[in-house]
Every structure is written in C-alpha cells, then in structure tokens.
Design a protein around this motif. Structure first.
Motif, PDB file in Angstrom:
ATOM      1  N   MET A 131       0.838  -1.198   0.000  1.00 43.80           N
ATOM      2  CA  MET A 131       0.000   0.000   0.000  1.00 43.80           C
ATOM      3  C   MET A 131       0.873   1.248   0.000  1.00 43.80           C
ATOM      4  O   MET A 131       1.925   1.278   0.642  1.00 43.80           O
ATOM      5  N   GLU A 132       0.409   2.235  -0.723  1.00 44.26           N
ATOM      6  CA  GLU A 132       1.054   3.552  -0.698  1.00 44.26           C
ATOM      7  C   GLU A 132       0.003   4.564  -0.263  1.00 44.26           C
ATOM      8  O   GLU A 132      -1.007   4.754  -0.947  1.00 44.26           O
ATOM      9  N   ILE A 133       0.237   5.181   0.900  1.00 42.52           N
ATOM     10  CA  ILE A 133      -0.725   6.098   1.492  1.00 42.52           C
ATOM     11  C   ILE A 133       0.019   7.345   1.960  1.00 42.52           C
ATOM     12  O   ILE A 133       1.173   7.266   2.417  1.00 42.52           O
ATOM     13  N   ASN A 134      -0.630   8.472   1.854  1.00 37.61           N
ATOM     14  CA  ASN A 134      -0.058   9.741   2.327  1.00 37.61           C
ATOM     15  C   ASN A 134       0.361   9.596   3.784  1.00 37.61           C
ATOM     16  O   ASN A 134      -0.428   9.181   4.632  1.00 37.61           O
ATOM     17  N   THR A 135       1.628   9.929   4.094  1.00 35.12           N
ATOM     18  CA  THR A 135       2.151   9.753   5.453  1.00 35.12           C
ATOM     19  C   THR A 135       1.402  10.576   6.492  1.00 35.12           C
ATOM     20  O   THR A 135       1.430  10.260   7.689  1.00 35.12           O
ATOM     21  N   LYS A 136       0.699  11.617   6.063  1.00 37.28           N
ATOM     22  CA  LYS A 136      -0.065  12.443   7.003  1.00 37.28           C
ATOM     23  C   LYS A 136      -1.323  11.727   7.489  1.00 37.28           C
ATOM     24  O   LYS A 136      -1.919  12.121   8.495  1.00 37.28           O
ATOM     25  N   LYS A 137      -1.718  10.660   6.775  1.00 33.03           N
ATOM     26  CA  LYS A 137      -2.944   9.947   7.124  1.00 33.03           C
ATOM     27  C   LYS A 137      -2.690   8.645   7.873  1.00 33.03           C
ATOM     28  O   LYS A 137      -3.593   7.842   8.053  1.00 33.03           O
ATOM     29  N   ILE A 138      -1.445   8.429   8.280  1.00 39.77           N
ATOM     30  CA  ILE A 138      -1.115   7.236   9.070  1.00 39.77           C
ATOM     31  C   ILE A 138      -0.212   7.640  10.232  1.00 39.77           C
ATOM     32  O   ILE A 138       0.435   8.683  10.192  1.00 39.77           O
ATOM     33  N   ASP A 139      -0.229   6.798  11.257  1.00 41.80           N
ATOM     34  CA  ASP A 139       0.633   7.025  12.424  1.00 41.80           C
ATOM     35  C   ASP A 139       1.407   5.741  12.703  1.00 41.80           C
ATOM     36  O   ASP A 139       0.821   4.721  13.076  1.00 41.80           O
ATOM     37  N   ILE A 140       2.724   5.797  12.497  1.00 43.04           N
ATOM     38  CA  ILE A 140       3.556   4.617  12.734  1.00 43.04           C
ATOM     39  C   ILE A 140       4.250   4.672  14.086  1.00 43.04           C
ATOM     40  O   ILE A 140       4.935   3.724  14.485  1.00 43.04           O
ATOM     41  N   ASN A 141       4.081   5.775  14.811  1.00 43.40           N
ATOM     42  CA  ASN A 141       4.728   5.937  16.113  1.00 43.40           C
ATOM     43  C   ASN A 141       3.840   5.371  17.220  1.00 43.40           C
ATOM     44  O   ASN A 141       3.444   6.059  18.158  1.00 43.40           O
ATOM     45  N   VAL A 142       3.480   4.084  17.085  1.00 45.42           N
ATOM     46  CA  VAL A 142       2.581   3.429  18.042  1.00 45.42           C
ATOM     47  C   VAL A 142       3.353   2.524  18.982  1.00 45.42           C
ATOM     48  O   VAL A 142       3.094   2.487  20.186  1.00 45.42           O
ATOM     49  N   HIS A 143       4.329   1.787  18.430  1.00 47.72           N
ATOM     50  CA  HIS A 143       5.094   0.813  19.213  1.00 47.72           C
ATOM     51  C   HIS A 143       6.538   0.836  18.730  1.00 47.72           C
ATOM     52  O   HIS A 143       6.802   1.077  17.544  1.00 47.72           O
ATOM     53  N   PRO A 144       7.505   0.580  19.628  1.00 51.04           N
ATOM     54  CA  PRO A 144       8.923   0.596  19.218  1.00 51.04           C
ATOM     55  C   PRO A 144       9.249  -0.341  18.061  1.00 51.04           C
ATOM     56  O   PRO A 144      10.162  -0.070  17.276  1.00 51.04           O
ATOM     57  N   THR A 145       8.521  -1.439  17.925  1.00 51.27           N
ATOM     58  CA  THR A 145       8.803  -2.368  16.818  1.00 51.27           C
ATOM     59  C   THR A 145       8.282  -1.846  15.487  1.00 51.27           C
ATOM     60  O   THR A 145       8.643  -2.354  14.425  1.00 51.27           O
ATOM     61  N   LYS A 146       7.406  -0.842  15.535  1.00 57.09           N
ATOM     62  CA  LYS A 146       6.863  -0.161  14.344  1.00 57.09           C
ATOM     63  C   LYS A 146       6.114  -1.095  13.404  1.00 57.09           C
ATOM     64  O   LYS A 146       6.085  -0.896  12.190  1.00 57.09           O
ATOM     65  N   THR A 147       5.491  -2.148  13.940  1.00 57.06           N
ATOM     66  CA  THR A 147       4.670  -3.052  13.125  1.00 57.06           C
ATOM     67  C   THR A 147       3.176  -2.788  13.323  1.00 57.06           C
ATOM     68  O   THR A 147       2.352  -3.419  12.666  1.00 57.06           O
ATOM     69  N   GLU A 148       2.852  -1.884  14.226  1.00 57.67           N
ATOM     70  CA  GLU A 148       1.457  -1.488  14.425  1.00 57.67           C
ATOM     71  C   GLU A 148       1.267  -0.081  13.865  1.00 57.67           C
ATOM     72  O   GLU A 148       2.023   0.826  14.202  1.00 57.67           O
ATOM     73  N   ILE A 149       0.251   0.093  13.040  1.00 61.25           N
ATOM     74  CA  ILE A 149       0.031   1.378  12.372  1.00 61.25           C
ATOM     75  C   ILE A 149      -1.437   1.779  12.485  1.00 61.25           C
ATOM     76  O   ILE A 149      -2.337   0.942  12.331  1.00 61.25           O
ATOM     77  N   LYS A 150      -1.659   3.051  12.776  1.00 60.58           N
ATOM     78  CA  LYS A 150      -3.016   3.602  12.844  1.00 60.58           C
ATOM     79  C   LYS A 150      -3.336   4.290  11.511  1.00 60.58           C
ATOM     80  O   LYS A 150      -2.517   5.046  10.982  1.00 60.58           O
ATOM     81  N   PHE A 151      -4.536   4.029  11.002  1.00 62.97           N
ATOM     82  CA  PHE A 151      -4.965   4.596   9.724  1.00 62.97           C
ATOM     83  C   PHE A 151      -6.122   5.566   9.934  1.00 62.97           C
ATOM     84  O   PHE A 151      -7.058   5.273  10.686  1.00 62.97           O
ATOM     85  N   GLU A 152      -6.079   6.668   9.224  1.00 64.43           N
ATOM     86  CA  GLU A 152      -7.145   7.654   9.326  1.00 64.43           C
ATOM     87  C   GLU A 152      -8.401   7.196   8.584  1.00 64.43           C
ATOM     88  O   GLU A 152      -9.528   7.478   9.001  1.00 64.43           O
ATOM     89  N   GLU A 153      -8.226   6.494   7.481  1.00 61.28           N
ATOM     90  CA  GLU A 153      -9.357   6.074   6.648  1.00 61.28           C
ATOM     91  C   GLU A 153      -9.355   4.563   6.442  1.00 61.28           C
ATOM     92  O   GLU A 153      -9.491   4.070   5.320  1.00 61.28           O
ATOM     93  N   GLU A 154      -9.213   3.804   7.520  1.00 56.24           N
ATOM     94  CA  GLU A 154      -9.053   2.358   7.394  1.00 56.24           C
ATOM     95  C   GLU A 154     -10.316   1.668   6.866  1.00 56.24           C
ATOM     96  O   GLU A 154     -10.220   0.642   6.184  1.00 56.24           O
ATOM     97  N   LYS A 155     -11.510   2.213   7.136  1.00 62.67           N
ATOM     98  CA  LYS A 155     -12.735   1.584   6.637  1.00 62.67           C
ATOM     99  C   LYS A 155     -12.804   1.661   5.111  1.00 62.67           C
ATOM    100  O   LYS A 155     -13.235   0.716   4.447  1.00 62.67           O
ATOM    101  N   TYR A 156     -12.390   2.789   4.547  1.00 58.59           N
ATOM    102  CA  TYR A 156     -12.386   2.929   3.087  1.00 58.59           C
ATOM    103  C   TYR A 156     -11.326   2.019   2.469  1.00 58.59           C
ATOM    104  O   TYR A 156     -11.541   1.413   1.407  1.00 58.59           O
ATOM    105  N   ILE A 157     -10.167   1.922   3.142  1.00 63.72           N
ATOM    106  CA  ILE A 157      -9.088   1.054   2.639  1.00 63.72           C
ATOM    107  C   ILE A 157      -9.535  -0.397   2.663  1.00 63.72           C
ATOM    108  O   ILE A 157      -9.240  -1.181   1.748  1.00 63.72           O
ATOM    109  N   TYR A 158     -10.287  -0.775   3.709  1.00 60.33           N
ATOM    110  CA  TYR A 158     -10.833  -2.135   3.820  1.00 60.33           C
ATOM    111  C   TYR A 158     -11.690  -2.462   2.597  1.00 60.33           C
ATOM    112  O   TYR A 158     -11.542  -3.519   1.978  1.00 60.33           O
ATOM    113  N   SER A 159     -12.592  -1.550   2.249  1.00 62.44           N
ATOM    114  CA  SER A 159     -13.493  -1.771   1.110  1.00 62.44           C
ATOM    115  C   SER A 159     -12.728  -1.831  -0.206  1.00 62.44           C
ATOM    116  O   SER A 159     -13.019  -2.666  -1.074  1.00 62.44           O
TER     117      SER A 159
END
Length: 602
Positions: A287-315
């Motif tokens: 996936m390529e998504i605008n970095t302003k719409k995701i947050d990778i600073n969730v966990h030190p391992t950086k494998t958990e990411i928060k998405f601003e529009e995850e429901k649309y991405i799901y569809s």
C-alpha cells in the motif's frame, strides 16, 4: 527526604532494550533497516549460532563521520527527525533513535564506518553502553556492525532464548520481510558459514520466486488499484495453493512491513467460498498512502500502524482482490466440457501409457433369450382369459377392516437387533446393534485413533518401520522448508522418512510403512507446516507428526466390504485404551437407545 533519582544512562538503555530488542532477530531487523536508510544497495548479513555469538551486518551506504559515529549510540539520537511536524512525514525505516543505544547496552558492539569524503574511517568498540575504543581505521565506504555476546549482562533474557533453529527462524522471517519490501536491494544471509539467501536486485515477482521456489510463479495472482485514498498492488496466492498456516501473509505500507488483523479479515472475506475453512489465504500486499494519514509511532517495533481512513481502505482492498480473482478466472465456474481430474498414484504416473483393448463377444445375440415367458410368446397377458366371475368381483366393494396396531404380537427388539449384520453408510459410519440399542461408529476416526495408538506404542520401543518407495516422490520445497527438513531430519528418520534435497527438490525415498501412497504428499506438507511455523519442543513435534500420519491413514479408501472386516475393525478399536474420542478430540462412538428409537417411531 527526596527518594526519586534520575537513572544513569546505561540503566535507562537496558530498560529500553527490553522493549526494542526482544531477541537476536530484533537486532538484525534494526541494523538492516539502518542500512536501507543510509542508501545502501548491497547488504550482507552474517550470523553465528542464531545470533547468540555473532551478528554482522555490512552495507555500502553513505557511512558516518567520526562525530556522528560516536553520537549515534546516544539515546534518541537520529538524523531523520528535526521538528514535531516530521513525525507526520516519516518515510524512513527508523526515526526513534533507540535501536543502537539499546543494542549497545546489552552487547559488545564493534562498528566501522566511512563516508565518501573521508580517506580513513572510524572504528568504535562499545561494551554495555561504554565506549572502550575509538580510532581511525582503513575500511570501505559504508558501515559494518559486529554484535557479539548478546544479552551478556542480562542473563535472564539470554536464558529464555529458544533453541538455535527457532531463533534463526525468527531471523529468517525478519530478513524475508525486508527482502520483500525492497526487491531493488542486493541481500545475502549466511548462517554458520552456510549461505542461506543470495538475492540480487529484481522485480517483485522475481524476488518472491527467489525467496520461495520457481513453482510460485504460477501461484501468484496480481492485484492493482489506484485511488485518491490509497494505491494498492501486489499478489495474492491462488486458492488451490493456500495453506493451513499464516506464514505467507505480508502487508507493507510505504515499503514498511506491518500487521493488521482488520485488513486480513478483508482478504479472508474475498476468498470466501474459494478455500477450505481451515486454510488461510496467502498474499503480498503493498500500500502507498499519504504519510499524514497514518501514524507509525505506536510501538517501538513499528509493526502497528493507525490509519485515518481504514474503513475505506478495507473496502478498496476487498473489491480489488475480488475483481482480480474474477479477472484471472480464479472464481469457481461451471464448465461441462471440462473433464474431471483424478488423483493418480505415483506408481501409475511413472508407467508408460498404453492403448486400451476392447474385447467383443461376436456370438452374443441380444434378441435371443434362453427362457421366454408365456407373456412374451402369446403377447399381452399370455394364455390367461377373463371370465364373468372375474368381472363380478371387479365391481364388488369390500369394506376395509380397521387395523388395530395394539393387537400386533410383541417383537423381541433385542434378539432381532442381535441377528442383524453390521453395515457401512457413506463409507464412514458403521451401524452395529448393542444391548441398549444401536451403536454408530465413525470408521475414519476409529482408524485415526488406532493408527495413533499403534504408532505411539511403536515409538516407545524403537523407530517406526520404514518402506522404500518403488518410485521416489519428488517435491519442490522452499529455502525455509529445506532448513526445517535438515534441522529435524534425525527426528523424521525415527518415523521412517528418508529423503535427500538437491536444487530445491526434496526426493522422498522411504516413508512409514503404515502410510498409504496416496497420503504421502499431503502428510509431508502437514509435517513441514507444523515444523516451520510453530515454536514447539521435540515431544510436541513428535505428537504432531504422529497426528499427521494417523490423519493421512484415515483418509484412504476404506476396505470394509464384508461383515467380517467391519467386525475386525470394531474389535481392534475396543482394544485401544481410549476408544471413545479421536486424537483430535472428536467423538468416535455414539449410542442410540431403544427408547430413543421407539420415541422417534411414534
């Protein structure tokens, strides 16, 4: 009196290391990611004793100056972030500035680095966060890290490390994730002097094939979609090649590996009706998504990411995969012209084809019969003729006498049941009488339980008897599967397996004597899946292999054509210590009482 103290830097680093560096694979991941951020095009990874003795990562990136080489081991020292807004524009692998500080706190680190503008490089040796040596050194452009004696000052963490094969499997997993995220980089992985991977720069499809096997070229279905919200591309694995494990599932966002049960659900939903319930879809999704719409600073391992529009991405993800499966004719269709496929044993496959012979009885006359009935010779009703009495009886009306079921003579149900023969329904269920009613036995589960008990008993005394295959079975295997086979070969030999590996081809020459030919391939797949993706001890592995053999034996065609063969199976089942449940916890026997039968027939 004040009781709160500021922790010394070395202790703070050790605490941070507990979260950032969990095992040797964490060190490998952090060092390779630093190499990628430095612009390296060639990265070599050398491992000894699964990282407990040595982890060496060498790259040809930009390198560091003398001051930066010393500064990079400080906590929160990074070249990727300068302002708070940079947190929303992260395109590099690292940015927290914790990895090198954490690694140096729990190991002996030797680093050599040189930039293009320097004639000599810098060597730094650190032990437990303390710089013990810093000097000029002759070295190529780039950076080289040697991590020795990992967890030397955290004995509890070192003692909790798994066995060597398990720890190296985790290193391989991290290496594969990075190799998949950057197919343009040349990567090598060596373990104890043996080259495991030597990957050259290539397109994504070729990188996947190099990591697995050539046969994967036909397993991949390409997907691609571009919207204002996200750009999605990559591959999904064809339904017929799905596995019972989640090992071949990869999500990447902006070339960074991440995990997401939410998006995994979208892919599973897209495969609904195409794969077995116990199987998991394989995929390589980018996936390529605008970095302003995701947050990778969730966990030190950086494998958990928060998405601003995850429901649309799901569809989008769901519809993209469904469309690709339909576009490449993966979805099921009805084709009446297509011939049914059959499972052909290996022995038949190796035989030369011959033209079928048709035998005809030239003396057969379909119009000539031995005994013609009178009805045929005299036509119609034969020689019988109707009389006037017959016609009178035809028009007479007799009142139907009322049937009274209460006056029926009593039936001895028990004696009647005991005189019945046992019989088989749908090649799986044995119906047999008992004093309390009817007993239903699941024949396949019974065979599975009997095979499991016999195999377990045989192993208590010696190895399982092995039979040589007249025509050896050849199976293409991946690099991971090769390592798993070699690491567990002594254990597999106990079960009667014999085989050699050459050029990614596993040739099985001998198998357990209790295993049927048509079950060999499926059983080996099951065993490799078990060994490859699960952290289990030898006793658990032994149990899993026995279960695989028992299951494969139970799936063969049952030869229960006579009452005698059925009785033999029933007698053998009741000789087992546990005859009520299968090894997988499924019920084998169910009894229907006479009262239940009578209630059903009221």
């Amino acid at each position: 009196m004040d009781i709160i103290n500021l922790l010394p830097e070395n202790i703070a680093n050790q605490i941070a290391a507990g979260e950032v560096i969990q095992r040797p694979s964490s060190v490998v991941k952090e060092l390779i990611e630093n190499s990628i951020d430095s612009g390296a095009l060639n990265i070599d990874v050398n491992i000894k004793d699964a990282g407990k003795t040595l982890i060496q990562v060498v790259d040809d990136g930009k390198g560091m100056s003398s001051n930066d080489a010393e500064k990079c081991f400080k906590r929160h020292a990074t070249s990727k972030i300068k302002t708070p807004n940079d947190l929303y524009r992260i395109t590099t692998k690292g940015f927290r500035g914790e990895a090198l500080a954490s690694i140096s706190a729990i190991s002996h680190v030797e680093m050599k680095t040189r930039t293009e503008n320097q004639e000599t490089g810098t060597l730094i040796f650190i032990k437990g966060s303390n710089i013990e040596k810093k000097e000029d050194v002759v070295c190529p452009i780039g950076t080289s890290f040697e991590i020795k004696n990992l967890f030397f000052n955290v004995p509890a963490r070192r003692n909790f490390l798994k066995k060597e094969s398990t720890e190296f499997k985790h290193i391989q997993d991290e290496f594969i994730r990075i190799a998949l995220s950057h197919p343009e980089i040349n990567l090598t992985l060596t373990h104890n002097g043996a080259e495991i991977f030597n990957l050259h720069s290539s397109i994504l499809r070729k990188r996947i094939i190099n990591l697995y096997t050539e046969s994967w070229n036909d397993r991949l279905v390409p997907i691609e979609e571009s919207t204002e919200i996200a750009t999605i591309k990559g591959f999904v694995v064809k339904p017929e090649h799905t596995r019972r494990t989640r090992g071949d599932q990869f999500f990447f966002i902006n070339n960074r590996f991440f995990k997401s049960s939410y998006f995994n659900h979208a892919i599973t939903k897209a495969f609904e009706g195409l794969i077995k319930k116990e199987n998991f879809p394989g995929y390589f999704i980018y996936m390529e998504i605008n970095t302003k719409k995701i947050d990778i600073n969730v966990h030190p391992t950086k494998t958990e990411i928060k998405f601003e529009e995850e429901k649309y991405i799901y569809s989008i993800l769901l519809s993209t995969i469904k469309r690709s499966l339909g576009k490449y004719n993966i979805t099921p269709t009805i084709d009446f012209d297509k011939e049914s496929s059959f499972d052909i044993p290996n022995s038949i496959l190796s035989q030369a084809a011959s033209e079928p012979i048709i035998k005809v009885n030239s003396k057969f006359n379909p119009f000539k019969t031995k005994d013609n009935s009178k009805g045929l010779t005299n036509k119609g009703f034969g020689s019988a003729k109707s009389s006037s009495v017959d016609w009178d009886n035809f028009y007479s009306i007799d009142e139907e006498k009322e049937n009274n079921t209460e006056n029926y003579p009593p039936i001895d149900i028990v004696n009647s049941l005991e005189s019945f023969s046992k019989f088989l329904i749908k090649d799986s269920y044995i119906i047999t009488p008992s004093k309390s009613g009817l007993m239903i036995i699941h024949a396949r589960r019974a065979i599975e339980q009997m095979t499991y008990s016999e195999t377990l008993k045989s192993l208590e005394n010696k190895c399982l008897s092995s039979q040589k295959l007249l025509f050896p079975l050849e199976k293409e295997v991946s690099i991971n599967e090769i390592n798993i086979w070699e690491q567990n070969y002594d254990l597999l030999k106990k079960f009667g397996y014999r085989g050699i590996i050459k050029n990614n081809l596993l040739t099985i020459k001998s198998v357990p004597s209790i295993l049927q030919e048509e079950s060999i391939s499926e059983c080996i797949d099951d065993i490799l899946d078990t060994l490859e993706y699960k952290e289990i001890d030898e006793s658990h592995i032994t149990n899993k292999i026995i279960l695989s053999i028992a299951k494969s034996t139970a799936m063969k065609k049952l030869n229960l054509n006579t009452n005698k063969s059925i009785q033999a199976l029933v007698d053998k089942l009741f000789q087992c210590e546990n005859h009520t449940y299968s090894p997988r916890g499924k019920k084998i026997i169910e009894t229907i009482s006479l009262k239940e039968i009578e209630d059903k027939l009221k």
